[in-house]
Design a protein around this motif. Structure first.
Motif, PDB file in Angstrom:
ATOM      1  N   ASP A  25       0.777  -1.238   0.000  1.00 61.18           N
ATOM      2  CA  ASP A  25       0.000   0.000   0.000  1.00 61.18           C
ATOM      3  C   ASP A  25       0.808   1.287   0.000  1.00 61.18           C
ATOM      4  O   ASP A  25       0.302   2.338  -0.406  1.00 61.18           O
ATOM      5  CB  ASP A  25      -0.917   0.024   1.224  1.00 61.18           C
ATOM      6  CG  ASP A  25      -1.876  -1.133   1.223  1.00 61.18           C
ATOM      7  OD1 ASP A  25      -2.599  -1.285   0.227  1.00 61.18           O
ATOM      8  OD2 ASP A  25      -1.894  -1.901   2.215  1.00 61.18           O
ATOM      9  N   PRO A  44       1.258   6.933   0.033  1.00 62.63           N
ATOM     10  CA  PRO A  44       0.420   5.814  -0.390  1.00 62.63           C
ATOM     11  C   PRO A  44       0.673   5.556  -1.872  1.00 62.63           C
ATOM     12  O   PRO A  44       0.948   6.492  -2.632  1.00 62.63           O
ATOM     13  CB  PRO A  44      -1.010   6.317  -0.150  1.00 62.63           C
ATOM     14  CG  PRO A  44      -0.906   7.804  -0.220  1.00 62.63           C
ATOM     15  CD  PRO A  44       0.478   8.151   0.256  1.00 62.63           C
ATOM     16  N   ASP A  58     -10.482   5.633   1.773  1.00 64.63           N
ATOM     17  CA  ASP A  58      -9.035   5.804   1.968  1.00 64.63           C
ATOM     18  C   ASP A  58      -8.621   5.769   3.433  1.00 64.63           C
ATOM     19  O   ASP A  58      -7.419   5.775   3.732  1.00 64.63           O
ATOM     20  CB  ASP A  58      -8.573   7.131   1.348  1.00 64.63           C
ATOM     21  CG  ASP A  58      -8.812   7.190  -0.144  1.00 64.63           C
ATOM     22  OD1 ASP A  58      -8.619   6.150  -0.813  1.00 64.63           O
ATOM     23  OD2 ASP A  58      -9.188   8.268  -0.640  1.00 64.63           O
ATOM     24  N   LEU A  61      -6.259   2.961   4.304  1.00 56.92           N
ATOM     25  CA  LEU A  61      -4.979   3.158   3.628  1.00 56.92           C
ATOM     26  C   LEU A  61      -4.112   4.166   4.376  1.00 56.92           C
ATOM     27  O   LEU A  61      -2.923   3.931   4.600  1.00 56.92           O
ATOM     28  CB  LEU A  61      -5.219   3.634   2.187  1.00 56.92           C
ATOM     29  CG  LEU A  61      -3.992   4.086   1.409  1.00 56.92           C
ATOM     30  CD1 LEU A  61      -3.005   2.942   1.241  1.00 56.92           C
ATOM     31  CD2 LEU A  61      -4.421   4.648   0.059  1.00 56.92           C
TER      32      LEU A  61
END
Length: 114
Positions: A25, A44, A58, A61
């Protein structure tokens, strides 16, 4: 279509970088213009220009980026502390329009910053 940012070119291995961490990621590398003895950029792999472009999807993430920073700090022995900076927008000093975090360490930092 917008041209690739320098960070996307690093992700795609089109330009070299001194990579210190990578997972599925995110990727982290040494800044080419360090502002402290240790200056790591953490990004990211998903292209997100800035905070305003973040979506609900998101959230996980971005959390993984922070966990990556925790791992990087352990690997680099930053037990004395480090600062994490995110510049959002040109007026804040964001030069590359790909969301990224600066990990700074190796010297004392003052407060307030800036």
């Amino acid at each position: 279509m917008s041209p690739k940012t320098v960070f996307k070119k690093i992700i795609d291995r089109e330009i070299p970088a001194d990579i210190v961490y990578e997972d599925a990621d995110c990727i982290a590398f040494k800044d080419i213009n360090p502002q402290a003895p240790v200056h790591i950029i953490v990004i990211p792999k998903k292209e997100i220009p800035n905070i305003e472009a973040l979506q609900e999807e998101d959230a996980e993430l971005i959390g993984r980026c922070f966990l990556a920073m925790q791992t990087i700090a352990t690997q680099l022995g930053l037990s004395q502390g480090y600062r994490v900076v995110l510049n959002n927008g040109r007026d804040a000093g964001q030069e590359v329009m790909h969301l990224h975090f600066h990990m700074l360490a190796g010297r004392q930092f003052g407060w307030p910053p800036g």
